[in-house]
Write an enzyme that holds these catalytic residues in place. Structure first.
Site, PDB file in Angstrom:
ATOM      1  N   GLU A 201      81.713  70.991   8.914  1.00 11.40           N
ATOM      2  CA  GLU A 201      83.047  71.971   8.903  1.00 11.40           C
ATOM      3  C   GLU A 201      83.475  71.844  10.463  1.00 11.40           C
ATOM      4  O   GLU A 201      82.462  71.946  10.882  1.00 11.40           O
ATOM      5  CB  GLU A 201      82.318  72.976   8.153  1.00 11.40           C
ATOM      6  CG  GLU A 201      84.161  74.053   8.592  1.00 11.40           C
ATOM      7  CD  GLU A 201      83.987  75.199   7.523  1.00 11.40           C
ATOM      8  OE1 GLU A 201      83.067  75.815   7.278  1.00 11.40           O
ATOM      9  OE2 GLU A 201      85.001  75.549   7.224  1.00 11.40           O
TER      10      GLU A 201
ATOM     11  N   CYS B  62      85.502  76.647   4.718  1.00  8.18           N
ATOM     12  CA  CYS B  62      86.892  77.539   4.218  1.00  8.18           C
ATOM     13  C   CYS B  62      87.948  76.543   4.829  1.00  8.18           C
ATOM     14  O   CYS B  62      89.319  77.010   4.419  1.00  8.18           O
ATOM     15  CB  CYS B  62      86.792  78.538   4.785  1.00  8.18           C
ATOM     16  SG  CYS B  62      85.631  79.679   4.246  1.00  8.18           S
TER      17      CYS B  62
ATOM     18  N   ASN C 127      87.146  75.388  -2.029  1.00  7.04           N
ATOM     19  CA  ASN C 127      86.102  75.844  -1.427  1.00  7.04           C
ATOM     20  C   ASN C 127      85.476  77.538  -1.802  1.00  7.04           C
ATOM     21  O   ASN C 127      86.711  78.010  -1.501  1.00  7.04           O
ATOM     22  CB  ASN C 127      85.701  75.362   0.207  1.00  7.04           C
ATOM     23  CG  ASN C 127      84.800  76.468   0.550  1.00  7.04           C
ATOM     24  OD1 ASN C 127      83.093  75.723   0.367  1.00  7.04           O
ATOM     25  ND2 ASN C 127      85.001  77.185   1.289  1.00  7.04           N
ATOM     26  N   GLU C 128      84.995  78.283  -1.755  1.00  2.46           N
ATOM     27  CA  GLU C 128      83.804  79.122  -2.136  1.00  2.46           C
ATOM     28  C   GLU C 128      85.453  80.161  -3.027  1.00  2.46           C
ATOM     29  O   GLU C 128      85.687  81.006  -2.469  1.00  2.46           O
ATOM     30  CB  GLU C 128      84.328  80.018  -0.380  1.00  2.46           C
ATOM     31  CG  GLU C 128      82.542  79.421  -0.835  1.00  2.46           C
ATOM     32  CD  GLU C 128      82.169  80.811   0.506  1.00  2.46           C
ATOM     33  OE1 GLU C 128      83.210  81.765   1.260  1.00  2.46           O
ATOM     34  OE2 GLU C 128      81.122  80.645   0.475  1.00  2.46           O
TER      35      GLU C 128
HETATM   36  O1  AHR Z   1      79.538  77.865   6.800  1.00  3.78           O
HETATM   37  C1  AHR Z   1      80.603  78.787   7.491  1.00  3.78           C
HETATM   38  C2  AHR Z   1      81.685  79.182   5.986  1.00  3.78           C
HETATM   39  O2  AHR Z   1      81.314  80.486   5.556  1.00  3.78           O
HETATM   40  C3  AHR Z   1      82.325  78.042   4.862  1.00  3.78           C
HETATM   41  O3  AHR Z   1      83.805  77.912   5.683  1.00  3.78           O
HETATM   42  C4  AHR Z   1      82.350  79.099   4.058  1.00  3.78           C
HETATM   43  O4  AHR Z   1      82.984  78.169   3.284  1.00  3.78           O
HETATM   44  C5  AHR Z   1      81.164  80.437   3.809  1.00  3.78           C
HETATM   45  O5  AHR Z   1      81.741  81.113   3.535  1.00  3.78           O
END
Ligand code: AHR
Length: 658
Positions: free
Chosen positions: A46, A244, A375-376
């Site tokens: 990321e 995120c 994602n999440e």
């Molecule tokens: O790894 C950092 C963050 O943690 C990521 O962006 C997210 O998916 C998780 O909450």
């Protein structure tokens, strides 16, 4: 379990206890419990902590096209006399919405550093002695006559490299021109000067400086030392671009892959969502230029032998931030992005998106096999959207596996709801995340032992033991966290028939530009090192084997008895038995492994040991390998392997099966 907890929670414990009694483990090497997927151990990437811009993307100029919220952020105008509008920021938003800003420089008999600009880089620029630096700029002549004198300077302001660019005098169109020069010194915090000389008027954009020694020497490429650390792990997959960042703080700043491909001057930059996420680590100069976009991520995955796993926005912005959702009747564009991405990755060169990939230099398909939707994300809003994506994707590409989110936590109401719904949908792969205390990792080493063997597969998509608490700036990548993860990973390996992928998160952090700790690999402008957690991941990944076999203590899986956590695989290709045994106790222990189901073992094997002197031990720029693997030979007697295990150690034992 209590015993284990006490040895791991006593910070700074001296780990030199007396040798305890011999423990006899039983390995049934002929009893295959499941295949270890080639994807098993991989990478989560990321653009957080200066992971891409300022990190693996080797561009040295910050804000090269003046699109940051403050157009001259990162730049300092240098002038002897002030003349209004000499360096003017222009905005051609209607004509070029993807790259609206550029500057116009008007010079009148400029000389001897009377007019110029300095770029500060991403917390300085890491410059190597004898390395070539490639400068390029896009320009448009208005009144020819200005030339550019270029200088790299060290922290004291001394020149360590220089060049000159004389813009081609003909034509009034935008064009790109480059020159290269070699640095005569190493400097971790260099800056870059552009001095304007002569009389004239010129428009400038995409001012860029790259080192020559990028990964695979690709012009405009990635930082080779950082990518090498990834390649060394022999990762099974590369998940990108997050995290995120996929969701965005709002939908306007979500990740849109189509805006990250094609000529870099046409890729529309946006703010990085980590820019203002944490008040304790504000990073107002953090943007996503997308010089590193989806094409480059696919290419990176291919380079390092990893399966590409792109994750796309599912029509929901980050639920910790704005929690915006796209109405279901407006989701088509998002779904189409997913369908088009598969064509971009895998389509024939005669398809629309396959041709785009081919025109970017990769006619061969990337052979993508999985795609992540969201994602999440959580709640019924996620399930509703996932169902729409799933229908469209499976109708057109039934062979592509869908990775779906089980939210932010590995338990609790949100998790239970999603887990139930996803299993009801019989989704392909469920992505679980755990940012938890080291003790959680120990207590959950048996988490997957009871998972449904016939249900969806599991992707342990983001995990990291937190020495303090989630999102705390005080988290450390110490041995205590790494050994707890090692213990947990034996549980993933033992359940490789269910768990098909696993990745630590986040991957990178820049020492001067991070927002989130802990992180697998730390870098500054010149150096990079792997944490103890990195070596744990690497040992599992480079010793992944092909098939899981039972490793038992008194007929039970080894999930904490006497401080031990263990698992075993065989590597059919190498003809080897591979045992991973974690001694979390504060005592050296002698272990016997009695091997069934093989005719014979070689008379010796190797033991690769990862050991911390104390639970607080860390790696650092000064001592990058304080906690790192050491290898030694071990003797094998018949079908018995005896290993002396250091206190607080991860041990990988490899023995040839005859
Ligand atoms: O790894 C950092 C963050 O943690 C990521 O962006 C997210 O998916 C998780 O909450």
């Amino acid at each position: 379990m209590k015993y284990l907890k006490s040895s791991l929670t006593a910070a700074g414990l001296l780990l030199a206890g007396a040798l305890s009694a011999q423990t006899a483990f039983h390995v049934k090497a002929g009893e295959v419990k499941g295949e270890v997927q080639p994807t098993m151990w991989g990478l989560f990437f990321e653009d957080i902590n200066f992971g891409a811009d300022g990190g693996i993307y080797a561009e040295l100029i910050k804000n090269r096209s003046f699109e940051f919220y403050q157009p001259l952020m990162g730049w300092k105008i240098q002038r002897k006399e002030f003349n209004e509008g000499e360096i003017l920021v222009q905005n051609r938003g209607n004509e070029n919405p993807a790259n609206p800003r550029y500057i116009t420089v008007t010079a009148k008999d400029a000389k001897d550093k009377s007019l110029g600009m300095t770029n500060e880089g991403f917390r300085g620029m890491g410059i190597k002695k004898g390395n070539r630096y490639d400068f390029s700029v896009m320009y448009r002549q208005q009144e020819p006559g200005v030339k550019l004198r270029l200088e790299l300077i060290n922290a004291k302001g001394e020149k360590i490299g220089e060049g000159e660019l004389i813009p081609n005098q003909s034509g009034a169109d935008w064009k790109k021109q480059s020159i290269s020069f070699v640095s005569n010194a190493e400097e971790p915090k260099a800056k870059f000067n552009i001095w304007f000389e002569g009389t004239g008027k010129i428009d400038l954009d995409m001012i860029s400086l790259f080192p020559e020694d990028t990964w695979k020497k690709r012009p405009g490429g990635m930082r080779a030392d950082m990518i090498q650390l990834l390649a060394d792990m022999k990762p099974g997959f590369l998940r990108f671009p997050g995290g995120c960042i996929v969701e965005g703080r709002d939908l306007a700043t979500r990740y849109q892959w189509k805006k990250t491909i094609g000529p870099i001057e046409e890729r529309q930059m946006i703010v990085n969502r980590w820019n203002t996420e944490f008040v304790h680590r504000l990073t107002p100069d953090y943007f996503q230029t997308f010089g590193l976009g989806f094409f480059e991520y696919f290419q990176l995955a291919e380079d390092i032998g990893a399966e590409p796993l792109p994750i796309l926005n599912c029509g929901m912005a980050c639920q910790f931030n704005t929690a915006e959702v796209v109405p279901l009747n407006e989701l088509d564009e998002y779904v189409q992005d997913a369908l088009d991405l598969i064509e971009f990755a895998n389509g024939d060169v005669n398809t629309k998106w396959g041709k785009v990939r081919s025109d970017m230099g990769h006619p061969k398909p990337f052979n993508m096999k999985m795609i992540g939707v969201g994602n999440e994300n959580w709640g019924p809003q996620y399930i509703e959207r996932l169902k729409i994506f799933t229908k469209a994707l499976k109708d057109k590409y039934p062979e592509i596996k869908i990775v779906s989110s089980s939210g932010t936590d590995p338990n609790g109401d949100r998790f239970d709801y999603l887990n139930t719904e996803l299993r009801r949908m019989n989704t392909d792969i469920i992505d679980e995340h755990y940012y938890r205390a080291p003790e959680w990792f120990l207590q959950n080493a048996a988490r997957y032992d009871s998972y449904d063997r016939k249900g969806p597969k599991i992707f342990a998509g983001e995990y990291a033991a937190q020495s303090d608490r989630i999102a705390s700036p005080n988290n450390k990548n110490n041995w205590k966290t790494a050994i707890a993860e090692a213990a947990f990973l034996t549980g993933l390996e033992r359940n490789a028939d269910v768990v098909v992928m696993a990745s630590y998160a986040p991957l990178f952090a820049h020492a001067d530009g991070w927002q989130w700790t802990p992180d697998l690999i730390w870098v500054n402008n010149l150096n990079a090192y792997g944490t103890p957690n990195y070596y744990v991941q690497k040992l599992f990944s480079t010793n992944k084997g092909t098939h899981v076999v039972p490793l038992l203590l008194n007929n039970d899986a080894v999930t904490g008895q006497n401080g031990y956590y263990a698992s075993a695989v065989i590597d059919k290709k190498a003809g080897e038995l591979v045992i991973k045994v974690v001694n979390t106790s504060d005592k050296a222990q002698n272990a016997d492994f009695l091997i069934d189901g093989v005719k014979k073992l070689a008379s010796s094997g190797k033991l690769i040991e990862l050991h911390g002197e104390n639970l607080e031990e860390v790696n650092s720029f000064e001592n990058a390998v304080a906690v790192s693997p050491k290898q030694r030979e071990i003797k094998v007697k018949g079908r018995k392997i005896t290993a002396a295990l250091k206190p607080s150690s991860l041990n990988v034992i490899r023995v040839k099966m005859m």
